[in-house]
Structures are given as C-alpha cells and as structure tokens.
Motif scaffolding. Structure first.
Motif, short mmCIF file in Angstrom:
data_model
loop_
_atom_site.label_atom_id
_atom_site.label_comp_id
_atom_site.label_asym_id
_atom_site.label_seq_id
_atom_site.Cartn_x
_atom_site.Cartn_y
_atom_site.Cartn_z
N MET A 32 13.95 1.38 -22.59
CA MET A 32 15.07 0.46 -22.80
C MET A 32 15.67 0.58 -24.19
SD MET A 32 13.14 -3.16 -23.04
CE MET A 32 13.35 -3.79 -24.68
N LEU A 33 15.42 1.69 -24.84
CA LEU A 33 15.90 1.81 -26.21
C LEU A 33 17.31 2.38 -26.26
CD1 LEU A 33 12.72 3.25 -27.89
CD2 LEU A 33 13.44 0.89 -27.67
N VAL A 34 18.19 1.68 -26.92
CA VAL A 34 19.55 2.14 -27.17
C VAL A 34 19.88 1.74 -28.59
CG1 VAL A 34 21.95 1.58 -26.73
CG2 VAL A 34 20.49 2.21 -24.84
N GLU A 35 20.49 2.66 -29.33
CA GLU A 35 20.83 2.33 -30.71
C GLU A 35 21.93 1.29 -30.74
OE1 GLU A 35 19.62 2.99 -33.66
OE2 GLU A 35 17.97 4.04 -32.68
N TYR A 45 28.08 -4.62 -21.82
CA TYR A 45 27.56 -3.54 -20.99
C TYR A 45 28.37 -2.27 -21.21
CZ TYR A 45 26.61 -0.69 -16.90
OH TYR A 45 26.29 0.36 -16.09
N ILE A 46 29.69 -2.40 -21.23
CA ILE A 46 30.57 -1.24 -21.21
C ILE A 46 30.83 -0.71 -22.62
CG2 ILE A 46 32.84 -2.35 -21.42
CD1 ILE A 46 31.90 0.12 -18.66
N CYS A 47 30.49 -1.48 -23.65
CA CYS A 47 30.88 -1.11 -25.02
C CYS A 47 30.25 0.22 -25.43
CB CYS A 47 30.43 -2.20 -26.00
SG CYS A 47 30.88 -1.83 -27.70
N PRO A 48 31.06 1.22 -25.81
CA PRO A 48 30.47 2.51 -26.17
C PRO A 48 29.73 2.49 -27.50
CG PRO A 48 32.84 2.59 -26.45
CD PRO A 48 32.53 1.26 -25.84
N ALA A 97 24.60 7.44 -15.69
CA ALA A 97 23.27 6.86 -15.87
C ALA A 97 23.34 5.81 -16.97
CB ALA A 97 22.28 7.96 -16.23
N GLU A 98 22.34 5.00 -17.02
CA GLU A 98 22.37 3.93 -17.99
C GLU A 98 21.28 4.09 -19.03
OE1 GLU A 98 21.77 0.93 -15.28
OE2 GLU A 98 23.88 0.69 -14.78
N GLY A 99 21.59 3.67 -20.21
CA GLY A 99 20.54 3.43 -21.19
C GLY A 99 20.30 1.94 -21.19
N ARG A 100 19.39 1.48 -21.95
CA ARG A 100 19.17 0.05 -22.00
C ARG A 100 19.25 -0.40 -23.45
NH1 ARG A 100 15.10 0.69 -18.29
NH2 ARG A 100 16.00 0.91 -16.23
N ALA A 101 19.49 -1.65 -23.57
CA ALA A 101 19.70 -2.19 -24.90
C ALA A 101 18.39 -2.32 -25.65
CB ALA A 101 20.36 -3.54 -24.79
N ARG A 102 18.44 -1.97 -26.89
CA ARG A 102 17.30 -2.29 -27.73
C ARG A 102 17.72 -3.39 -28.68
NH1 ARG A 102 15.04 1.36 -32.44
NH2 ARG A 102 17.06 0.76 -33.25
N GLU A 103 16.94 -4.43 -28.73
CA GLU A 103 17.24 -5.48 -29.67
C GLU A 103 16.23 -5.41 -30.80
OE1 GLU A 103 17.62 -6.10 -26.41
OE2 GLU A 103 19.80 -6.34 -26.52
N LYS A 104 16.47 -6.22 -31.78
CA LYS A 104 15.54 -6.27 -32.90
C LYS A 104 14.13 -6.52 -32.38
CE LYS A 104 18.91 -5.90 -35.74
NZ LYS A 104 19.63 -5.25 -34.65
N LYS A 105 13.22 -5.76 -32.92
CA LYS A 105 11.86 -5.83 -32.40
C LYS A 105 11.16 -7.03 -33.00
CE LYS A 105 8.40 -2.47 -31.01
NZ LYS A 105 7.97 -1.10 -31.11
N GLY A 115 15.92 -10.74 -26.72
CA GLY A 115 17.28 -10.23 -26.87
C GLY A 115 18.23 -10.92 -25.91
N VAL A 116 19.49 -10.95 -26.32
CA VAL A 116 20.50 -11.59 -25.51
C VAL A 116 20.94 -10.63 -24.41
CG1 VAL A 116 22.83 -12.57 -25.59
CG2 VAL A 116 21.24 -13.00 -27.44
N SER A 117 21.28 -11.19 -23.25
CA SER A 117 21.79 -10.38 -22.16
C SER A 117 23.11 -9.75 -22.59
CB SER A 117 22.00 -11.25 -20.93
OG SER A 117 22.94 -12.27 -21.23
N PRO A 118 23.60 -8.71 -21.97
CA PRO A 118 22.97 -7.95 -20.88
C PRO A 118 21.85 -7.03 -21.39
CG PRO A 118 25.03 -6.93 -21.48
CD PRO A 118 24.92 -8.18 -22.30
N HIS A 119 20.88 -6.84 -20.51
CA HIS A 119 19.72 -6.05 -20.92
C HIS A 119 19.86 -4.59 -20.53
CE1 HIS A 119 17.96 -9.89 -21.86
NE2 HIS A 119 18.30 -10.32 -20.68
N ILE A 120 20.93 -4.25 -19.84
CA ILE A 120 21.20 -2.85 -19.57
C ILE A 120 22.58 -2.54 -20.13
CG2 ILE A 120 19.73 -2.57 -17.54
CD1 ILE A 120 22.16 -3.18 -15.82
N ARG A 121 22.78 -1.29 -20.49
CA ARG A 121 24.06 -0.89 -21.07
C ARG A 121 24.53 0.38 -20.39
NH1 ARG A 121 24.71 -3.05 -26.29
NH2 ARG A 121 23.74 -5.09 -26.28
N ALA A 122 25.85 0.54 -20.33
CA ALA A 122 26.41 1.78 -19.83
C ALA A 122 26.04 2.91 -20.78
CB ALA A 122 27.93 1.67 -19.71
N ALA A 123 25.98 4.12 -20.24
CA ALA A 123 25.48 5.24 -21.05
C ALA A 123 26.52 5.78 -22.01
CB ALA A 123 25.01 6.36 -20.13
N ASP A 124 27.79 5.43 -21.83
CA ASP A 124 28.83 5.98 -22.68
C ASP A 124 28.61 5.60 -24.14
OD1 ASP A 124 30.46 7.60 -21.38
OD2 ASP A 124 32.19 6.26 -21.29
#
Lengths: 458, 349
Positions: A364-367, A421-424, B4-12, B27-36
């Motif tokens: 679940m890691l994304v920068e 979600y969509i933010c690049p 495909a999707e990556g997922r959000a990383r919030e402060k650990k 972390g605040v939603s959304p917990h998944i992010r678009a891959a772009d």
C-alpha cells in the motif's frame, strides 16, 4: 476494457472514477459470522443522539433484547446480539475513531431469543405510523454507511410527498459485495422490506438501482420484483454511483438542492440491507442485531461475505477468516474509498460497517508529496461528482486562507475521495478539505463568540 | 484510464494497543489511489511527440537533432541547477523539464545555431518556470516563454533558419506586394511572414507537404499527420481535454475560412496544430474547468487569427497561447462549475 470504451471514458467521463472493482468475494455465499466470546455494542451507531444504557452490569440479556435507548426522536435503540451477561458499560474503541460508551456482553453461546418483538401477521396492513414505531423499536438505521435512523427517514412531512422510493443496490466501493450477495440470495425479502418502507413513506413506486456489471442481480431482482410492479434500473458503473445524491440524479433525474434532503425532490433512498432488516423485523420479529459485511483485502487469509453479529470485534472476524498475512498495513471499516482506517482491531462491527478491508503494508505504499503540489491537470475538477474545485479548496486549506475558502461550497463535499484517488501527484485532497471544513467551523464559532449573536454564520 | 492501482501511504504512526494488537497504519480515506503519476503523464506526452521528433530529425538532419538536444540539455540542466540553488529537491526525474526542452526544440527551426537553442532551454526553465516557483506554479507555458525569449532576441535567426526559405514561391503574391508597399518589410520579415502566414501561400498545393514532410517549418511542424497521431495518443491516455485542440483549431479554421483562406491549409500550416495539440493543452497554464477550457482555446484561436491576418508578427500561435495563458487565473476564478444542487453559478469572487 475495450479501446472504444476506454476512449469514451477518456473523452467524456465527468464526475466519478473507475477504481478496479476487486470484487472477488462476489462469488461467495453469505456465511454466518463468528460466535464471539464477547460483544461490544456501542450505544451510538447512528446519526443523532446516543442511547442511554437500559441494562446494568450483571444483568442477563437475550438476543434481540433492547439494551440502550434514547428519548430523542432522531436516535435508534440498540439491541443485544447475543444472549449472556452484561460485563461492562464503559468507553470502548469505536469505528468512528473516538472511544465511545458501549456495553460489553459475555456470550453464553446459547443465543436464546428475546420474546420482546414478535412477527407481524400482515405488515402491509399496518398504518404508516405503526410501521415507524416498530422500525424504531427494531433499531433500524441506514446500513449503507451514514446510519441515519430509518424511522425518521420514513416519516414524510405533511407538506412533502415522496414520489419514488429508491432501493440502493449500487455497491460502488471496491471490494464490497455484501449488498450484492443479499440481493442475489434474499431478493424477495429485500423487496418485501422495501414494500413495508414504501407504505410508511407513502411513495408511489419503488425503483431498485443496480450497477450494470451485475446482470445476475438485475435478473433476479426483476424476477422477484415483477409481480409487485417494482422497477429495476441498470446504472452506469462508476464510483460514487451509490452516493445518495448521485443515485437520485441517475434514477429520478433530479438534483437534491444544496443543504436539502432527498425528500425535497420527492425521493427517498434506502440501502438493500436496510430493506432486508425491515423485512427481518416485521416477518421474523428480529431487531437489527446482525449484518452482512465483506471481509477482503490482500492482507487477510480468507475473503468472505459474513453475516456478523453487531458488536463482534474486528479481531474476532479477522481470526475467523484465518488471520492477517504479511506485514499488517491498514484495517479499514467500510470500503477503501470512504472507509475509516482503524488504529486497533479491538473496535466492534456496528450497524453501518459494510466491510472489513485489510491491506498489507508492503503493497500500500505510494509516495505522497511533502506539501501540496499541484500540476493543475484538472482531473479532480473533472471527476468531482459535486462539481466542486477540490484543488483550490485543498490549496487554500493547506495555507489556512479561510477567507478564500468561504468562496467555495465546502459543505457540499461528501468526501467521496474521487479527487484524491485520481490525483497524479497523490495530494491528500480529502484530508485537506476536512482541514478546511474544520477551519471554517472554528472560524465561525470564533466570530460568533466575538459578535455574540451566534446564528452560525461568520 | 486508471490502470493498476497503487495504494496510499500515510505517515507511519502506528500505535500499539493493549499489547496484543498488530501495529496498524492510520490515514484519511481514500486508501487506494490511481496509478497515474506526474512522471507517467510526462512520459506519455514525450511518447506522443516522439514520432514527430524522429521524423523531424530525419527531415532536418543532424542540425535539427542538435537543436532539440541542446534545448533539452539547457532545460534539464537549468532545472537541476536552480533547484540546487534553492535548496529544494531536484525533480528532473519527473521528466517535466525534459518535456519542456523537447517541446521547445520542436518549435525551433532546424537550421538554428545550437547555442540559441541552448539559450532557449535555459530561458524556458529559468524565466518560464522556476521564477514562479517550479512545476505547477508558472503562469505561462515554459516552452513558449523560451521560444519567445529567443524569438525577440534573435529574430533574424528565428525567421531564416528553415530548410527552404519562403520567398521563392511567394514574392509575387498580391498580399506580399501590399505588405511591402505599406510596411516596407525586409526580405527576412517577408520570409517570416510567409512561413506562418498562409495568406501568401494560400493555395491547396501546399497542403500535401504540410501533412507529410513540410520543409519550410519548425522541426515539430514537419507533419500534421504525426501531430494528430500524438494527439490521439494523448486523448487515448486521457491526458488532455479534447476541447482545447478542437476549439482552438476549429476557431482558426472557421475564421480563416470566413476571411477567405483555404480552411484546410489554415488548419495544417504553420504552428497551429502543434500549438493546439501540445502547447495549449499544457496542464499548468490552461483553465481547470470544461467551459474555462473552451473559453481559453477559442480565445487562443481568435488571437491566432488576428495575429496571422492583421499583425506584423510572423508567428501567431505562440503569442496567442502566451496571451491566453495570462487570462487563465481569471478564467479559473470566474468560470467555476455549477455545484451539484445549486440553482445557478453565484459568482462570489
């Protein structure tokens, strides 16, 4: 996805996003959930006044026995989901994030039913007022996520009339399949519950909205609803199709005005499981003591749709599904788009918990950028279902410019998360908008205290 | 569009609870992010202009390659140096500076001396982007700022460095004679006029070369077909809004037609297609809302036509886009979309 559909989406999509569905659990039948040693039943599982406990430590309770109630109108009582002994009334972790007063009941594993509520022979003969009283006694709240007490929703004011009652079968969050399975396995029950709700509302017709990617559900619901004259509408598949306002727009073609309620445009929306709970209450005499939820995610061994007793802790459900795998990342109650990440698995399942999503830390890691960084791609504006300007609201919230924020309709934002979600650049847009809402509220309170009028406007 | 999707990383910030529970991320939603990502977007734009670049270099030869290489080097190096000086993270790996340099290079004539191209790349990043604060903060399209700088600094080079000079086939047209009589234009200026001003070459026999193998344009204007291919890639990837190229080119075509010019020639000649597809669609410098984009691009088209038909400038598209870039913040402020459930737009700006 074919190239033509992809082109169409690229060119013409406005409002909403298309996250990967990940609904692997859609083929899994609803199973009974764990039989926990203890349940923790929060006294506030709904919007409105929290309940007061009506039992004491040491009392013996039965399944379906009322253990908390409130004198307020906008509130719903809570019932025991197991039979056993009350062993604690204190603050426990709550899915909302704060500790809340809850009742802990140690189960005797006998599940002896309470005789308080009995089935009604002919529910459709009851007067609307009578239906509402019973719905309140059954502790039924909106099970889609908000948890608005259903008896309040069914109470149509004299100056309004409800034309269409919408049964919300658009389960647009990724992973979640609970509503889908309920519609597939209990289609008749859902529609019978909807008929009862329709009678209380005085609605002219019932429309079930289902996303078009579930043709089996649409077929089953049409078969079940045909004799009742219930219409089943196939909806476009996008998130947040199941959000109340988006759903009314899609089905009735009307926009709920700002600050208004669905009843202002002659519509009322009820979740599939709410309808099922109404059925269960009137035909089986069982108050709302359990619900179907989806356990899924890459961080859990077993994926399942479970009928879980309200108050079962998340850790019990996770253990029941085989436990976590990999380094634990997030445990989310609800869907991944709007659900709340929990700091502990000790929180209980409540009436509005539509899923338990466990994500692994390593996947679940994304920068995320260290501060608000916008390349002005315009996707958040294009995808916002409420037609807001998320990037502007977030950037003003980031620098704390509350004057500028007043120009935007922050209260319209339902925090669906499409923008983030969509933010690049992976900006935490929802978080910043929440900060903005909070900042504006604080500012108005401060203004009120300075001016002393206190009408809520700065 | 959202692969495909990556997922959000919030402060650990894991918290241990009651000794037994696992440490969980918050972390605040959304917990998944678009891959772009920004890098991916920039990469796709580079891919979109790549066929054009390759063909332009093929037509223009090593000198054209040198022009593009120098402007890219100038842009990337300037980005890195300025970010180093500002003590902020160096972000050349997000490809945005590379893209700016590439787009600038494509708008330069193939026979331009390399040091002018290098200077353009430096100016594009330094004056077009970093003085405003870097990616996302600039008002004007950086590549066009770079081009404008060298255009006003070295107009002679910028108007004569084409593979084929324009005078040969246009000197006797009535327009040029009129221009000469009124403004006493120099031959260089006429050549510039001719290059972008289809007034003088208003005949359908030039359409073919403009579509494929144009010898009297910038490196990136070598083929309208390849420009449209690039636009197709951008649209398919969902990276640009179709309104901008369609409205801008459409405005120019219709107005040119009304003013008596061959509409197809108006579309394919000069910098119009390249500007409408790759310059006006620049994320940072065009408005955010759908109707704002329409206003912006129609404005670009209008100014282009005005400059092409009624000004001394040989280049209409560049200044048109730069001018409308300046209006973008205002358009964004006044052309907000109607929020869901509102009766009408109440402008409180």
């Amino acid at each position: 996805m074919g190239w033509a559909q992809r082109m169409k989406r690229a060119l013409f999509t406005r409002g909403g996003v298309h996250p990967e569905p990940r609904k692997v659990s859609s083929i899994m039948k609803i199973f009974p959930g764990p039989n926990p040693e203890q349940v923790i039943i929060p006294l506030s599982q709904h919007i409105g006044a929290p309940c007061e406990p009506v039992v004491e430590i040491g009392d013996e309770v039965l399944v379906g026995q009322k253990i908390g109630d409130s004198a307020e109108y906008v509130s719903a009582p809570v019932h025991s989901s197991v039979s056993g002994e009350v062993t604690g009334i204190k603050k426990y972790p709550h899915p909302g994030g704060h500790d809340m007063l809850a009742i802990q009941i140690t189960s005797d594993h006998l599940d002896r039913p309470s005789p308080d509520l009995q089935p009604v022979a002919e529910p459709l003969e009851l007067a609307p007022g009578e239906i509402r009283v019973r719905v309140r006694e059954g502790g039924i709240v909106g099970m889609g996520g908000a948890g608005f007490p259903t008896h309040v929703k069914l109470d149509t004011p004299a100056d309004k009339s409800i034309e269409v009652m919408i049964v919300n079968g658009a389960e647009c969050e990724p992973y979640l399949t609970g509503d889908y399975r309920v519609m597939l396995e209990n289609s008749e029950q859902v529609l019978m519950g909807a008929k009862i709700a329709q009678r209380a509302l005085g609605a002219d017709r019932i429309v079930v909205g289902v996303e078009h990617v579930f043709p089996d559900v649409i077929r089953v619901m049409r078969e079940a609803g045909g004799p009742f004259g219930i219409e089943v509408v196939s909806l476009p598949c996008r998130y947040p199709q199941g959000a109340e306002k988006s759903l009314i727009k899609s089905i009735a073609g009307r926009e709920v005005p700002t600050g208004g309620l669905p009843r202002d445009v002659g519509a009322s929306v009820s979740n599939v499981q709410t309808c099922y709970a109404v059925y269960d209450l009137f035909y089986n005499g069982r108050p709302l003591t359990d619900r179907v939820l989806t356990v899924a995610g890459d961080g859990i061994a077993g994926t399942a749709n479970l009928r879980v007793k309200i108050g079962t802790t998340v850790s019990d459900v996770i253990d029941y599904c085989g436990g976590m795998v990999g380094e634990p990342g997030k445990v989310i109650l609800g869907g991944p788009m709007m659900g709340v990440a929990q700091y502990t698995t000790g929180v209980p399942v409540i009436k509005t918990t539509s899923g338990i999503i466990v994500l692994r830390a390593d996947t679940m890691l994304v920068e995320e950028p260290g501060h608000f960084t916008c390349i002005r791609c315009g996707r958040c504006v294009k995808r916002c279902p409420m037609n807001l300007m998320p990037y502007q609201m977030a950037s003003y919230a980031d620098i704390g410019d509350w004057d500028a924020l007043e120009r935007f309709d922050l209260e319209e934002c339902m925090e669906c998360g499409c923008c983030a979600y969509i933010c690049p650049t992976k900006n935490p847009l929802v978080q910043l908008i929440k900060v903005g809402k909070d900042g504006l509220a604080r500012r108005r309170r401060k203004m009120d205290s300075l001016v002393g009028t206190g009408d809520g406007r700065g | 569009m959202e692969p495909a999707e990556g997922r959000a990383r919030e402060k650990k910030v894991p918290r241990e609870v009651s000794g037994q529970a696992p440490l969980l991320h918050m972390g605040v939603s959304p917990h998944i992010r678009a891959a772009d990502t920004t890098t991916r977007i920039m990469g796709w734009v580079i891919i979109a202009v790549l066929p054009l670049t390759v063909y332009g270099v093929y037509i223009g030869g090593f000198k054209a390659f040198l022009v593009i290489a120098m402007s890219v080097i100038g842009a990337v190096a300037t980005e890195a140096i300025i970010q180093r000086i500002r003590h902020i993270p160096v972000t050349i790996s997000d490809l945005s500076a590379l893209l700016t340099g590439l787009l600038l290079g494509l708008t330069l004539p193939p026979r331009l001396p390399w040091w002018i191209a290098l200077m353009g790349g430096v100016a594009a990043i330094a004056l077009g982007k970093q003085v405003f604060g870097g990616l996302g903060h600039n008002i004007f399209n950086p590549a066009l700022v770079g081009r404008a700088v060298i255009f006003v600094s070295y107009p002679a080079y910028m108007t004569t460095s084409y593979l084929v000079r324009g005078q040969a086939f246009v000197v006797n047209t009535p327009t040029i004679r009129a221009l000469n009589s009124v403004t006493t234009a120099t031959p260089l200026f006429v050549a510039g006029q001719v290059r972008d001003h289809q007034l003088a070459v208003n005949t359908a026999r030039y359409i073919g070369p403009y579509l494929w193998g144009n010898p009297w344009g910038c490196i990136g204007e070598v083929s309208a077909i390849l420009i449209l291919l690039g636009l197709g890639i951008l649209l398919y990837q969902g990276l640009v809004d179709w309104r901008i190229p369609v409205c801008m080119a459409g405005t120019v075509v219709l107005l040119s037609w009304a003013l008596g010019m061959n509409p197809i020639l108006a579309a394919v000649s000069g910098g119009l297609l390249f500007g409408a597809c790759f310059m006006a669609t620049d994320y940072v410098t065009n408005p955010m809302t759908a109707w704002g984009k329409v206003v912006f691009s129609v404005g670009c088209g209008l100014v282009t036509v005005v400059l092409r038909f009624y000004s001394n400038l040989p280049e209409g598209v560049m200044f048109a886009i730069l001018l409308m870039n300046g209006f973008t913040p205002m358009i964004d402020r006044y052309m907000k979309p109607r929020p869901f459930g509102h009766k009408s737009v109440v402008s409180q700006a």
